[in-house]
Design an enzyme around this catalytic site. Sequence first.
Site, PDB file in Angstrom:
ATOM      1  N   PHE A 146      -0.355   2.600   5.489  1.00 41.75           N
ATOM      2  CA  PHE A 146      -0.307   3.282   4.197  1.00 41.75           C
ATOM      3  C   PHE A 146      -0.447   2.248   3.091  1.00 41.75           C
ATOM      4  O   PHE A 146       0.288   1.261   3.067  1.00 41.75           O
ATOM      5  CB  PHE A 146       1.000   4.065   3.998  1.00 41.75           C
ATOM      6  CG  PHE A 146       1.019   4.786   2.678  1.00 41.75           C
ATOM      7  CD1 PHE A 146       0.394   6.023   2.538  1.00 41.75           C
ATOM      8  CD2 PHE A 146       1.626   4.224   1.565  1.00 41.75           C
ATOM      9  CE1 PHE A 146       0.372   6.679   1.311  1.00 41.75           C
ATOM     10  CE2 PHE A 146       1.602   4.879   0.330  1.00 41.75           C
ATOM     11  CZ  PHE A 146       0.980   6.106   0.204  1.00 41.75           C
ATOM     12  N   ASP A 231       0.159  -6.267   2.766  1.00 40.72           N
ATOM     13  CA  ASP A 231       0.737  -5.285   1.859  1.00 40.72           C
ATOM     14  C   ASP A 231       2.241  -5.303   2.095  1.00 40.72           C
ATOM     15  O   ASP A 231       2.740  -4.756   3.072  1.00 40.72           O
ATOM     16  CB  ASP A 231       0.131  -3.900   2.139  1.00 40.72           C
ATOM     17  CG  ASP A 231       0.748  -2.813   1.259  1.00 40.72           C
ATOM     18  OD1 ASP A 231       1.805  -3.067   0.644  1.00 40.72           O
ATOM     19  OD2 ASP A 231       0.172  -1.717   1.204  1.00 40.72           O
ATOM     20  N   LYS A 260       7.000  -1.688  -5.714  1.00 38.20           N
ATOM     21  CA  LYS A 260       8.287  -1.020  -5.479  1.00 38.20           C
ATOM     22  C   LYS A 260       9.518  -1.730  -6.070  1.00 38.20           C
ATOM     23  O   LYS A 260       9.874  -1.460  -7.196  1.00 38.20           O
ATOM     24  CB  LYS A 260       8.450  -0.724  -3.986  1.00 38.20           C
ATOM     25  CG  LYS A 260       7.474   0.381  -3.540  1.00 38.20           C
ATOM     26  CD  LYS A 260       7.903   1.107  -2.300  1.00 38.20           C
ATOM     27  CE  LYS A 260       7.163   2.429  -2.152  1.00 38.20           C
ATOM     28  NZ  LYS A 260       5.928   2.375  -1.391  1.00 38.20           N
TER      29      LYS A 260
END
Length: 405
Positions: A146, A231, A260
């Site tokens: 993702f 990532d 995040k």
Amino acid sequence: MKAENLTGLAATEIIALAEKYIIKTYARLPLVLVRGQGVRVWDAAGKEYLDFVAGLAVNSLGHCHPRVVAAIREQAGVLMHCSNLYYSVPQTALAERLVRRTPFDRVFFCNSGAEAVEAALKLARKYAKKKWGAQRFEIVAAVNSFHGRTYGAITATGQPKYHQGFEPLVPGFRYVPFNEVAALDEAVNETTAAVLLEPVQGEGGIYPAAPEFLQAARRITRERGALLIFDEIQCGLGRTGRFLAQEHYGVTADLTCLAKALGGGFPIGALLATGEAASGFGPGDHAATFGGNPLAAAAALAAVTALVEEGLVENAAAVGAYFKERLEELGARTGLIREVRGLGLMLGAVVTVEAKAAVAACQERGLLVNAVKDDTLRFVPPLNITRQDADAAVGILEEALRAVS
Ligand SMILES: *Cc1c(COP(=O)(O)O)cnc(C)c1O
């Protein structure tokens, strides 16, 4: 109902207005959160919850960390935004802090995870074309990955459900099964610009990479002149018990995406690059109007400082190991958890009940968790939780799992 001033409305009325006015991209739980402090949040009726969702791995310092709140208050009254046509103090300080704390040399700032991934993909292609020529543009990503919801990021995301209805996608991507070295070896060649991987797959269900997979990715990309992109938007910044998850593997990428937790709750993303990889971009090649603006950068500087100075990376390792043991013990004793995966405070528990039912039963009992698959619960609490917080969560979880089994 008056929409302009929602003070005093009941949760059901707020939910009705939200359902009327907001485009329906989220399947939300019927819960209105109004306040947070540390690991706790409160709903519109004043009910308290232990927050093991933590903004989906955003609130790593807990809610309203005093250093982040103070930094935002102060910077908001000094200089909130200025164009990247000019230099600013907070952005420069944050870049220096990130470079000093990691093996990387330079930073590009943006506003979100997907934007950090887009920056990485664009930089990798630009670098490859400058260095090797026009035929080198392919991006190799993993099945079940993702990477976000913009076009480049959904294309990189190796899950068909995120692609459906949005085709045609961006050309030049291919996918290899996660943790399969032979498949990666076969996929990377003289047309490969970069390999993009999550060291721990998050949305895919909490799957840590096998050490030999990331090590092979490093060797193969280096041998064949492709860049390696990690990532770490979810697994980075202390979440796994190391500052960057790649440290567990003894592997350093050429590019690393962060977002995040970076701003302690304030939106900001960053792409970290080695000096060599960073040379792919020159003035005019990429930009973000808000990227690393003084307010976001001041929040992130305070958040990263707190993360390091308050020992939260070490706490994530220690309490994460304890929490994992407690979950495994619960599973062994009740048969309600089949497997626990993850590193530090990024954990997934495969349950023998329907995960969605377990989420609702936990919420009723004052614990917020999230279902990352039909049978898997995800725990990404603040990194400053205590063993008592972990015990409290396991206690509620046991009651909830029993109630729905
Ligand atoms: C959340 C996430 C993203 C996307 O971040 P946004 O800020 O939602 O764009 C990308 N990659 C990973 C691994 C993520 O967990």
